[in-house]
Enzyme design. Sequence first.
Site, PDB file in Angstrom:
ATOM      1  N   GLY A  21      73.801  79.243 -76.026  1.00  0.00           N
ATOM      2  CA  GLY A  21      74.864  78.308 -76.375  1.00  0.00           C
ATOM      3  C   GLY A  21      74.275  77.042 -76.938  1.00  0.00           C
ATOM      4  N   GLY A  23      75.441  72.728 -78.486  1.00  0.00           N
ATOM      5  CA  GLY A  23      76.420  71.657 -78.626  1.00  0.00           C
ATOM      6  C   GLY A  23      75.817  70.498 -79.380  1.00  0.00           C
ATOM      7  N   GLY A  26      72.163  69.496 -78.036  1.00  0.00           N
ATOM      8  CA  GLY A  26      71.068  70.438 -77.931  1.00  0.00           C
ATOM      9  C   GLY A  26      71.556  71.846 -77.738  1.00  0.00           C
ATOM     10  N   VAL A  28      71.481  75.576 -75.003  1.00  0.00           N
ATOM     11  CA  VAL A  28      71.348  76.112 -73.652  1.00  0.00           C
ATOM     12  C   VAL A  28      70.649  77.462 -73.750  1.00  0.00           C
ATOM     13  CG1 VAL A  28      72.555  76.839 -71.564  1.00  0.00           C
ATOM     14  CG2 VAL A  28      73.441  74.915 -72.916  1.00  0.00           C
ATOM     15  N   LYS A  44      69.499  73.519 -70.253  1.00  0.00           N
ATOM     16  CA  LYS A  44      70.066  72.753 -71.354  1.00  0.00           C
ATOM     17  C   LYS A  44      69.019  71.770 -71.848  1.00  0.00           C
ATOM     18  CE  LYS A  44      73.989  69.777 -72.576  1.00  0.00           C
ATOM     19  NZ  LYS A  44      75.258  69.185 -72.095  1.00  0.00           N
ATOM     20  N   ASP A 155      86.443  66.360 -71.769  1.00  0.00           N
ATOM     21  CA  ASP A 155      86.253  67.428 -72.755  1.00  0.00           C
ATOM     22  C   ASP A 155      86.635  68.775 -72.153  1.00  0.00           C
ATOM     23  OD1 ASP A 155      85.662  68.325 -75.300  1.00  0.00           O
ATOM     24  OD2 ASP A 155      83.520  68.602 -74.901  1.00  0.00           O
TER      25      ASP A 155
END
Length: 348
Positions: A21, A23, A26, A28, A44, A155
Amino acid sequence: MVPDLTNRLLGGRYQLIQEIGGGGMGSVFRALDLHNNGQEVAVKILYAPTLLSRGNAQLDDLRRRFAEEIRVSTLLGQHPRIVKVLDHGQEGEHAYLVMEYLKGQDLGKLIREKGALPVRQAIRLALQACEGLHFAHTFRANVEGREIRGVIHRDIKPSNLFVERVFQDGQLTSQLKILDFGVAKTLADHTLSLGTQKGGGFIGTARYASPEQVRGKSLDARSDIYSLGVVLYEMLTGSMPFRLETDSLHSWIHAHCYENPLEINPETAPQPIPPAIVAVVMDCLKKNPDERPQTMQELAERLLQAYELTVANQLPPSQASTVLLPNTKAPSSASQPLRTPPAQVQEP
């Protein structure tokens, strides 16, 4: 370009295996903890080198936000509905955060694959989200002389709600974990403020942000309630509460601030959705925060009561009492867990 960190060893302990993953700050990775019998963990990483071109001031701000995310996430992770933080460190220019590795999929992927979720599954997951957010909103702690008093996520969206499939009481069921407090903000006067920008501004995800959030206003727990209302609408219908010509930041700001959400039409909805539940969802989407449920505790009780009323009305009187739970009053203490639905609400 973002460096390929696959197979990198962080802190002499965490072997990065696969990127799972990413974002704004950075990526994950799934990793192995070599000091703990190769246990799987999620790591992360903040990509500092890729941000150097943006200027040192912004880089320092992102580093500060990441450090404060670690502090807040470590404290909040003690709750079973919030992802647990295990460790953190610095490897060269890369700051990293080590979390428990969750097996399952995020809610966004689940909705994309299945469309609308069954009502009882959607309500169960929403109640679990309420439980975790209730803990965050009422959290109290002192960190290095600073007071943390209530944390708003800011969020809430399907990709930040992770659904695990676990066995509980001999049944396979869904358990929800809240991810990524990276843009969270505390409510205390003296706070750890994550995700703030000098001079104000919007940080979050426009598709799920409250009207007050996209306007850059002061926020409280009711902003997360609006965002969770958007998520619950999407879980129940498989679609968003607004129809836009363009999927742009400006269009979403206009929709959240000025357009009425689409009413859930029983004739076009992908499944029968009880009116009592529809009413709670639509109240979450009120433009005025004063017209929404005021706390996650209130929202959870209203959802549960709406569900129990619906189930009771669908059963013969002799069976209704086996579904309704005693002590339906919401817990009076923030330390008490919110009720989740009984076994009859668990999905098969």
